[in-house]
Write a protein that holds these residues in place. Sequence first.
Motif, short mmCIF file in Angstrom:
data_model
loop_
_atom_site.label_atom_id
_atom_site.label_comp_id
_atom_site.label_asym_id
_atom_site.label_seq_id
_atom_site.Cartn_x
_atom_site.Cartn_y
_atom_site.Cartn_z
N VAL A 14 -3.56 45.91 16.99
CA VAL A 14 -2.74 46.94 17.63
C VAL A 14 -2.77 48.18 16.72
O VAL A 14 -2.40 48.10 15.55
N ALA A 15 -3.22 49.29 17.27
CA ALA A 15 -3.25 50.55 16.51
C ALA A 15 -1.86 51.18 16.57
O ALA A 15 -1.62 52.17 17.27
N CYS A 16 -0.92 50.60 15.82
CA CYS A 16 0.49 50.97 15.92
C CYS A 16 0.89 52.08 14.95
O CYS A 16 1.91 52.73 15.14
N GLY A 17 0.11 52.29 13.89
CA GLY A 17 0.41 53.36 12.94
C GLY A 17 1.80 53.26 12.33
O GLY A 17 2.50 54.27 12.20
N CYS A 18 2.20 52.07 11.92
CA CYS A 18 3.54 51.88 11.35
C CYS A 18 3.66 52.56 9.99
O CYS A 18 2.76 52.45 9.15
N THR A 19 4.78 53.22 9.78
CA THR A 19 5.03 53.82 8.47
C THR A 19 5.12 52.74 7.41
O THR A 19 4.53 52.86 6.33
N LEU A 20 5.83 51.67 7.70
CA LEU A 20 5.88 50.50 6.82
C LEU A 20 5.99 49.25 7.67
O LEU A 20 7.06 48.72 7.93
N GLY A 21 4.83 48.78 8.17
CA GLY A 21 4.80 47.57 8.97
C GLY A 21 5.09 46.35 8.12
O GLY A 21 4.66 46.28 6.97
#
Length: 294
Positions: A14-21
């Motif tokens: 998933v290309a979610c681009g979490c700041t801090l996944g």
Amino acid sequence: MTPPVHPKTPRVAVACGCTLGEEVVWDVRDGSLLWVDIENPAVWRHWPATNETVRLPLDEKIGFALLTRDPDRVVAGFKSGVAALRLSDGSRTPLVRPDDYPEGNRLNSGQVGPDGCLYFGSMDDAEEAETGRFHRWDGTRLETFGSAAAVTNGPVVSPDGRRLYTIDTANGVVRVHDLDEGRIGEGRPVLRFEDGWGKPDGLTLDAEDHLWICHYGAGRITRFAPDGQVAYVVPMPTPFVTKCAFGGDDFSTLYVTTCLRGRDPTIDPMAGHLYRIETDFRGVAPNLLDLSDT
């Protein structure tokens, strides 16, 4: 001796681009993944079979969201404490908060143990002061254990319920605690991260009781034997690797969260996404917390 290295490239799930996944977990009941973004607060869910993804935005930092017996409720670690969070509408019910909880702290990593208890850590949100501790909650009583740390990770209980692993991330130390009839023993170092390894972040255990630990800042995951020896290495395409968990029909797919914080996405476009890695190893299904009395 050079350890074996995983030969296949991790793929973006998933290309979610979490700041801090962080804190990815597999829900065997509907074949879905659940993880959090701590610093752009949200709970993410993804169903690989249909490629559907849902994001639940939140108004407070969240360190973990773990499965309960109710598929619509998770037990979540917020900055303000542990709460039951309903995924369908974002409503929450406060459950417990550590005593002597400094204002600058937040909750971080967690796990539901095979004994049905919630194990979790607290930490300094600025990642400087050693005000973090480890905690166990049985639904009634909250117990604090282990050494103080600026950044805690784990705690993770072995599938047989006999050992408990905790991580002092800032000092690079992984400790093991014996569990004897519910009593948590003193932690003893099982391994220390070497120079160039980054910092030990999230971990999981496989069916052979080996530890899989994410190297924050070093772009890899290492499988360690129970005695701390390096057994296998999985290179990652971005340096800030935060948490891993097994999933899929046979629990052989490793899912991995990463971090975009401090990275320029034009230089490191692989940061912050959720990855999947096909392996020859097997994980174990996560335990479910019983919140029927809350």
